[in-house]
Each structure stands twice: as structure tokens, then as C-alpha cells.
Enzyme design. Structure first.
Site, mmCIF file in Angstrom:
data_model
loop_
_atom_site.group_PDB
_atom_site.id
_atom_site.type_symbol
_atom_site.label_atom_id
_atom_site.label_comp_id
_atom_site.label_asym_id
_atom_site.label_seq_id
_atom_site.Cartn_x
_atom_site.Cartn_y
_atom_site.Cartn_z
ATOM 1 N N GLU A 1 -12.619 8.983 0.970
ATOM 2 C CA GLU A 1 -11.908 8.003 0.166
ATOM 3 C C GLU A 1 -10.566 7.666 0.816
ATOM 4 O O GLU A 1 -9.737 8.555 1.032
ATOM 5 C CB GLU A 1 -11.652 8.529 -1.251
ATOM 6 C CG GLU A 1 -12.910 8.634 -2.099
ATOM 7 C CD GLU A 1 -12.608 8.959 -3.548
ATOM 8 O OE1 GLU A 1 -13.551 8.883 -4.361
ATOM 9 O OE2 GLU A 1 -11.448 9.288 -3.879
ATOM 10 N N CYS A 2 -10.389 6.405 1.148
ATOM 11 C CA CYS A 2 -9.114 5.879 1.641
ATOM 12 C C CYS A 2 -8.671 6.587 2.924
ATOM 13 O O CYS A 2 -9.100 6.237 4.006
ATOM 14 C CB CYS A 2 -8.047 5.958 0.552
ATOM 15 S SG CYS A 2 -6.671 4.810 0.822
ATOM 16 N N ALA A 3 -7.826 7.600 2.836
ATOM 17 C CA ALA A 3 -7.411 8.318 4.039
ATOM 18 C C ALA A 3 -8.616 8.882 4.778
ATOM 19 O O ALA A 3 -8.648 8.906 6.010
ATOM 20 C CB ALA A 3 -6.442 9.438 3.678
#
Length: 821
Positions: free
Chosen positions: A341-343
Site C-alpha cells: 500500500e502506497c509506500a
């Protein structure tokens, strides 16, 4: 808590009329003060934010929790509060934005007021009163009356000024019927540092526990703890609400406990506590690893969860940990179930701001000026590891980077008609943060896949046994500091020893070299080279000195002053050390340790050093030191010399200081290796004008030839910039292929950002490879390294396979011992 269902819970919400009023400071300080007073405190955050709960966890000694109706649904908010507060004497909820600010277009859905209503929690308003007096009472009265379902129990005045003005504000609040529960004076020490996505996470602060303890001590003096406790204890019962239990949401698929590797440390601080609780309830063993320091995934890994954080801040350090990137890349490509997720998406991408990442996802990512911040309703684009096509989930996005999926990839989600993320049967990666307590089926599917997966077997980075070869070990060299890679090559040897780009010269450079011959009857003029270098780095002409390669620059530095304590950071290119000794100086070596990946610890540099020479990226280790570390070496009495001979091989030249005007820093560049012209000694120094004048005073006339001048001008052109980027990207591919192949064979390889790698192949391997037609650079002539290390230049894969074949060939039998007569 008491009662059969645990519905009696003293609690408060710390909210504000708007953002920036001091909610986090007051809420966190209140939690710490209550804990110090002997209370068991549970910390919560309204909204999706990850950073504030990190501070709450430090203040309370318990996991920080989020309460967000958008993420988990209205019916789960009170149960999650009770779950997180199990065993606590009091719960403190920090609000989000302004009290009544929620998701746009929804009449305040997911606002602090909404959460307070769902949990029947009294609200304490924090108000920044700097520059105000009676208006504070009017604003507070309006906030209290706006929604009859929200009970405002009192006000904390933040950044209060004079006693006279504070008394005026208190009278205005008395008129509004709102008690003052604390008066916090103006004090910049009570604020927390911010970053492009909000506060700096607690895990990234130095000694954050001590900081929070001090905050609690200070707030205890300014808050009326007894009055706040009384307001919390007056909170109504929560009726028949029952605590949320992860074991009622998921089931274990088997008796064994497969390992889920969860990214943590400073770069990966964003994840909800309930995610790990759901995975544990689903029969998994959650093991945290740090992508900045760990060199492989946890033993027995069957699943990988990469949450959010700030990888863009640590991109260089993440890229430098090539061993873990290789292990992660191998695991994901082999089908280990992976959620990012994201990072996590950025970490799995090919690159982040030019820094090489795991290379699993076909996208290059980069920081932008645009902030994406939204509550989202997402629809699964296809069946995947955790979703089924057409399913809808709620989540949030919060990032300034951009990733564009390559054509033909399967997206993870469709949000507002836009395809985003990446999805497959074994990997799910996107910018969307999903709270699995609100969508437990995602956790269940991931856990089921983990139970069904085979464990990942990491390649161990061990030194192989010394090669038993019938060849004598490499002969000692008479002058190790002057032993260069060109001494290793010879007829019949495939050259992995010299760091010259293996691709020939571009035509535009050959034309420039040929044209220079038309002017060799005239004395050389370095002015065009000076101007070209200045334009390339955004410097003034008086900040540039063209030189006959980096070697002349090191000699000029050695003769520049009567150095009292010159330091050379080793292991690195030995020419600066040799030049200093030749000039009559006694050199203090500072050794970077292998247990730190050969990264510099600035504390090892003697404070009294008046000259510090450091390579970046360093030869032969390939370590790229963060620019902030190099900047931190500056002192008023010191010159820091940075050898950036291989910086043009780093995509984006990240961590370079060549374009920065820093007093006391001189950057040396060489053009010979990247452009395959070692016979043309071309280089330069950039520094402040005073240092350049001093260096020029020691430079012999006409030391920079006409050919070197024209080569420098050509290497600073627009054509060179384009070609240079292509060469840098090619070198990254060649180097990764080389490093991955060596690691797969069990060799220790230092994570490199240069066009070579330092590998521990074992004693005797250097002469063995030479006997098999392969020239590598022996490393025992570099201070701090032994004969078990070699430096191997990056070459195209077809050539690198010749090296692998030489390493894979059977060892010759050992030499029979001969008895003494």
C-alpha cells in the site's frame, strides 16, 4: 471498564475549530500526563491518519488506534473503540481537522463530530487564542451549539499570551457556559516538526519517548487533569455495544503459523494495529523487518505486507540495501503472496526519484508538486490476491508521488473511473490505504494464500570456503596506494577490473576529439571547459577549475595548505591518500566498517580534522552516502573534498553536491570512465571562489590539454545529458544482473550505486579467476579490505555470464603437500 459487556468507559475527544490549533500536542501531552499520574490510557485518532497514533502509542504504552466511519463503517466505530480501550481507565480520542469537517459533500460524514456522536464522547475544544480575546468565546459558543448531538465539555486555551488577555478570554467562555480546562502558554518547544504529508512520524524522531515524556510533564502543569477526568467519567454508557474481536472476523486456514513479513522501521511506519491482529487471528505469525537495515526477509516467510510511510525520504538508503532488494524481488517473483500500500508500491517499483527499487512493478515513480488527498470508494478491477472483480471497498489516498502503470498491466482498482495500481493472483499493490477491520475479507484471502504458499528460501550471504587452487596467491604489490585496475588486465583476459564504460564512445564525442586536433598547434585555453561545467551545474565560472583528470585535482588539494590533520575515508580510491603522503602529510584513515555496509559513521571523523576526503559513490564499495551526511562533515576550519568520479553513473545524480554552493566543500569530478576516454585526462573541481583561486595558484600552466578541454565541453552538452542518462540506466541493469548472480551463488555483495560491486569471493578466487581468463580488481590494496574481497566492474549480461561460468566451474584439486627432506 466495568459491566458485563464493558460498556462503561471514561473518555474524551480532543477536537478544535480548525486544523493547526494544537490538537496533537494537547491530546498527546494529555495522554502522557494521565499515564504519568498512574492511569491506564488508551489513545485513538479520528480519521485515517497514521502519524498521530504513533505519538499516542509512545504516550500511552499501548497501540494507537484509528476510528473512521468511512474506512470501517459506522457500526464498527464504537466496537473498535471498546476493543482498543480494553483494560484502560480512560480513552482519549484526538479529532481530525475542524470539529465538523468531514468528507466533502456528505454533511460532515467521518468528521470528529460524527465520531463523537457514534461513540457518545464528550468533546474538549483546543483553541489557538494567539491574537484573540472575546472572539474566542463567540467561536466556542458557536461550535458547541452547532450540533445538539455533540456535547462540548470545555475548552483548552492554546498559545495563550498575557494574564490580562487570558482573563478576558475566560470571561467570554464563562458567558458561553463553557469551562476552561487548561491554559497552555505560547511555547515553540511544544510543537512537532512537519513534513510534506504532515507531522514527522514518531519512529523517525531521535529519542521520541523522551520527547513525549517531557511533553506530558509540561502539559500536566497547564491542564486541569482533575476537571478533565471528571468530564471523561461523565461520558454516558455505550449501551449494548460490544468490543470488536478479530477472531470473529477471520478464521485460521490451518494449525501451522506461517510467517508474514511486515515492513517496519523508519521508512515504513504506516499501518493499522488491527491489520496485524486480523492476520494473527487468521493463524499467521507476523514478523517485522526493517528494509533499511535487514539484508533478507524473515526466515520462513510465506507472505509479505508492505504498508505506508516515507520511502521517498529514505530512497537512497533503501536503494543501497541491495541484498534485501534482491531477496524481496526474488520472493515476489516466485509468487510469495504480497500486499503493498502506497509506500509499499513505491518500494516494489522499478525506481523512486531515480533510485533503484525492487523492480517488481513495471513503473518508475517520482515525487510531484501535487498532493493527492482523498477519501475514496474503489471497485476491484479484477480477481486478485485479495479482491474479486466488482467488489467495492472504502479507503483513503495520501501521497505526492506518481506511478503510471505500463500498458497491459492489470489495475488493482478503479476510482472515479480511473484505473490505478497493480493486481495479480499473488501481488496486490496500489496507493489506496484500506482498513482491513472494515473489510476483513481482504485479510482472510491474504491469510489463506499465505497458508497455501511455500516458504521463501532466502539466499544466504555467506563467504564461501577458500578456493583450494594450485596457483600462488596474488603477489603483494610494492606500492598498494598506487595500484590501479589497469594493472590487473592483460592479453587474453576478459576485463572486469577497469571501471571504464563498456560501450564505446558516442559519435558526438569522437567528433569533438577529432576537432581538437586542428588546434593542438596553439596553447590550450581552459575557459570553454570552465564555462561548460559552470552551466552544467548552475555555478559561476569562478567556482570551476578544469583539471587533468581527478588525479591532478587530488595533487592540488594535497599541496593546497599545510594540513595538520588530513583524513581520508576508507576503503576508497587511494589516489588522494597517495597524493597527500607525497606532499609530506601524515594521513589519518577513517575506516567504514563492513558490519555497517561500509557506510560512514560521521562520529568516526576526528573533530580536529582540517581536511576530509570522501568518495561518493565510493570506490570500491559503491556506497552512496546521503548528501546530508556529507554536508554534516563541514566545520568552519575544515575543507571537505568529495570525489564524485562515479556520480554520473547514478541515475539522477542523487546525493550530488556539485550543484550546491557550500562553503568548505570542494567536489571533484572525472569524465574519463563514464565516457570511455581514460587516455584523455579530463576532470574538474567545483568549490567556492576562494578555494578555486587557491587551487589554481598551485596548478602548472597548460596542464589541461586542448583535447581535454574539448572533451569536457562535449561531456557537458545536451547530447551528453541524454546519452549520460541512458548509460546510467544501462549500468544499473548490468550491475543488478551481476550482483543478483553473485548473491545467488552465495557470495556476499555490498549494495552498490556505482558501476561496479564489491564482493567477498574468498581467498584465492582472484588468482583462480585470472587463471580462467577473468580479470577482476583485487581489493587488498584498499585500506580496510583483505584478499577475500574483489571489485567487479559492471558489464553487459552476455559478458557477465562468462564470469559466472568461471565461478561455477569445478575447483581444481588441491596441491599435494611436499614433505620436507
Amino acid at each position: 471498564m466495568s459491566g458485563e459487556t464493558g460498556v462503561r468507559l471514561p473518555r474524551l475527544m480532543v477536537a478544535a475549530p480548525a486544523s493547526g490549533q494544537g490538537k496533537t500536542t494537547v491530546a498527546t501531552g494529555l495522554m502522557a500526563a494521565l499515564r504519568a499520574a498512574g492511569h491506564e490510557v488508551s489513545g485513538h485518532k479520528a480519521g485515517p491518519d497514521y502519524i498521530d497514533p504513533g505519538y499516542h502509542a509512545l504516550a500511552t504504552g499501548r497501540p494507537g488506534r484509528n476510528l473512521d466511519p468511512h474506512l470501517v463503517g459506522e457500526r464498527r466505530v464504537a466496537p473498535l473503540l471498546l476493543h482498543g480501550a480494553a483494560g484502560a481507565d480512560i480513552a482519549v480520542i484526538e479529532g481530525v481537522m475542524g470539529l465538523h469537517d468531514g468528507r466533502l459533500g456528505t454533511d460532515g460524514f467521518a468528521s470528529s463530530a460524527h465520531v463523537a456522536t457514534l461513540t457518545r464522547t464528550p468533546v474538549v475544544l483546543v483553541m489557538d487564542v494567539a491574537g484573540q480575546s472575546r472572539s474566542v468565546g463567540a467561536v466556542a459558543a458557536g461550535m458547541a451549539a452547532y450540533d445538539p448531538g455533540v456535547h462540548v465539555a470545555g475548552v483548552v486555551l492554546n498559545r495563550a499570551g498575557s494574564a490580562r488577555n487570558t482573563a478576558e478570554i475566560e470571561r467570554s467562555l464563562e458567558r458561553a457556559g463553557l469551562p476552561v480546562l487548561g491554559v497552555v502558554p505560547r511555547d515553540d518547544r511544544l510543537s512537532a516538526p512537519s513534513r510534506h504529508l504532515g507531522l514527522v512520524p514518531a519512529a523517525e524522531r531521535d529519542d521520541p519517548a523522551r520527547l513525549i515524556a517531557r511533553l506530558g510533564e509540561r502539559l500536566a502543569r497547564y491542564l486541569d487533569l482533575d476537571a478533565l477526568l471528571a468530564a471523561a467519567r461523565a461520558a454516558p454508557d455505550l449501551g449494548t455495544e460490544e468490543p470488536w474481536e478479530p477472531g470473529r472476523e477471520v478464521v485460521a486456514a490451518g494449525d501451522r503459523r506461517p510467517v508474514v513479513a511486515v515492513a517496519g522501521g523508519r521508512a515504513f511506519t504506516f499501518r493499522y494495529a488491527e491489520t496485524e491482529e486480523l492476520l494473527t487471528a487468521a493463524g499467521c505469525a507476523v514478523v517485522t523487518f526493517d528494509p533499511l537495515t535487514d539484508t533478507e526477509l524473515p526466515a520462513g516467510t510465506r507472505g509479505i505486507y508492505l504498508g505506508g510511510g516515507f520511502p521517498e525520504v529514505y530512497a537512497a538508503d533503501l536503494a543501497a540495501n541491495g541484498a534485501l532488494l534482491h531477496d524481496l524481488r526474488t520472493a515476489v517473483r516466485r509468487g510469495i503472496p504480497t500486499v503493498a500500500e502506497c509506500a509499499g508500491l513505491l518500494y516494489l517499483a522499478a525506481s523512486l526519484d531515480g533510485a533503484e527499487m525492487a523492480g517488481v512493478l513495471p513503473t518508475a515513480t517520482a515525487m510531484t508538486d501535487r498532493l493527492t488527498l482523498r477519501y475514496a470508494v474503489a471497485t476491484a478491477a479484477a480477481d486478485s490476491l485479495v479482491t474479486r472483480a466488482g467488489e467495492r471497498v472504502t479507503g483513503h489516498e495520501f501521497h505526492r508521488t506518481q506511478a503510471t502503470p505500463a500498458a497491459g498491466t492489470v489495475p488493482a482498482w478503479r476510482i472515479d473511473g480511473e484505473a490505478t495500481g497493480f493486481a495479480s493472483a499473488t501481488c496486490h499493490a496500489s496507493y489506496l490505504h484500506v482498513h482491513w477491520a472494515g473489510h476483513p475479507r481482504l485479510a482472510q484471502r491474504f491469510a489463506d494464500a499465505v497458508h497455501a504458499a511455500a516458504p521463501h528460501a532466502a539466499a544466504r550471504h555467506v563467504t564461501p570456503r577458500p578456493a583450494a587452487v594450485p596457483h600462488a596467491p596474488s603477489e603483494p604489490v610494492p606500492d598498494p596506494l598506487r595500484h590501479h585496475g589497469d594493472r590487473e588486465t592483460g592479453p587474453g583476459l576478459i576485463d572486469f577490473a577497469v571501471n571504464v564504460y563498456d560501450g564505446g564512445r558516442p559519435e558526438w564525442l569522437d567528433r569533438a576529439l577529432r576537432r581538437s586536433l586542428d588546434r593542438v598547434a596553439d596553447y590550450p585555453d581552459p575557459a570553454p571547459a570552465r564555462a561548460a561545467v559552470a552551466e552544467r551545474h548552475g555555478r559561476h565560472g569562478d567556482e570551476v577549475l578544469p583539471t587533468a583528470g581527478a588525479a591532478e585535482a587530488f595533487t592540488l588539494v594535497a599541496r593546497l595548505r599545510d594540513w595538520q590533520r588530513p583524513v581520508v575515508v576508507h576503503p576508497q580510491f587511494t589516489e588522494p591518500h597517495a597524493a597527500l603522503e607525497q606532499a609530506g602529510h601524515h594521513v589519518t584513515p577513517v575506516l567504514c566498517r563492513p558490519d555497517r555496509g561500509f557506510r560512514l559513521d560521521p562520529a568516526d571523523v576526528p573533530e580536529e580534522a582540517d581536511l576530509v576526503v570522501i568518495g561518493n559513490p565510493t570506490n570500491p564499495t559503491g556506497v552512496l552516502h546521503p548528501a546530508e551526511v556529507v554536508r554534516g562533515l563541514r566545520r568552519a576550519w575544515r575543507l571537505v573534498v568529495v570525489d564524485e568520479a562515479f556520480m554520473d553513473a547514478v541515475p539522477g545524480e542523487r546525493e550530488s553536491l556539485a550543484g550546491e554552493r557550500l562553503a568548505g566543500v570542494a567536489v571533484i569530478r572525472s569524465l574519463t570512465k563514464h565516457w570511455s576516454i581514460p587516455g584523455v585526462r579530463a576532470g574538474y573541481v567545483v568549490a567556492d571562489p576562494g578555494v578555486i583561486r587557491e587551487l589554481a595558484a598551485h596548478q602548472p600552466p597548460w596542464s589541461v590539454s586542448t583535447t581535454a578541454v574539448d572533451a569536457t565541453v562535449a561531456a557537458c552538452s545536451a547530447a551528453a545529458a541524454s546519452e549520460g542518462r541512458d548509460r546510467a540506466r544501462a549500468l544499473v541493469r548490468w550491475r543488478d544482473y551481476l550482483a543478483d548472480g553473485l548473491r545467488e551463488r552465495g557470495f556476499e555483495v555490498i549494495a552498490s550505486s556505482a558501476p561496479f560491486v564489491l564482493a567477498r569471493l574468498g581467498d584465492g578466487t582472484h588468482p583462480l579467476l585470472r587463471a580462467r581468463g577473468i580479470a577482476v580488481r583485487r581489493a587488498d590494496t584498499f585500506p580496510g579490505l583483505g584478499s577475500d574481497w574483489v571489485r567487479v566492474a559492471a558489464r553487459p549480461p552476455e559478458r557477465t555470464r562468462r564470469l559466472f561460468a568461471a565461478l561455477d566451474a569445478p575447483l581444481p584439486p588441491p596441491v599435494a603437500a611436499v614433505a620436507a627432506p
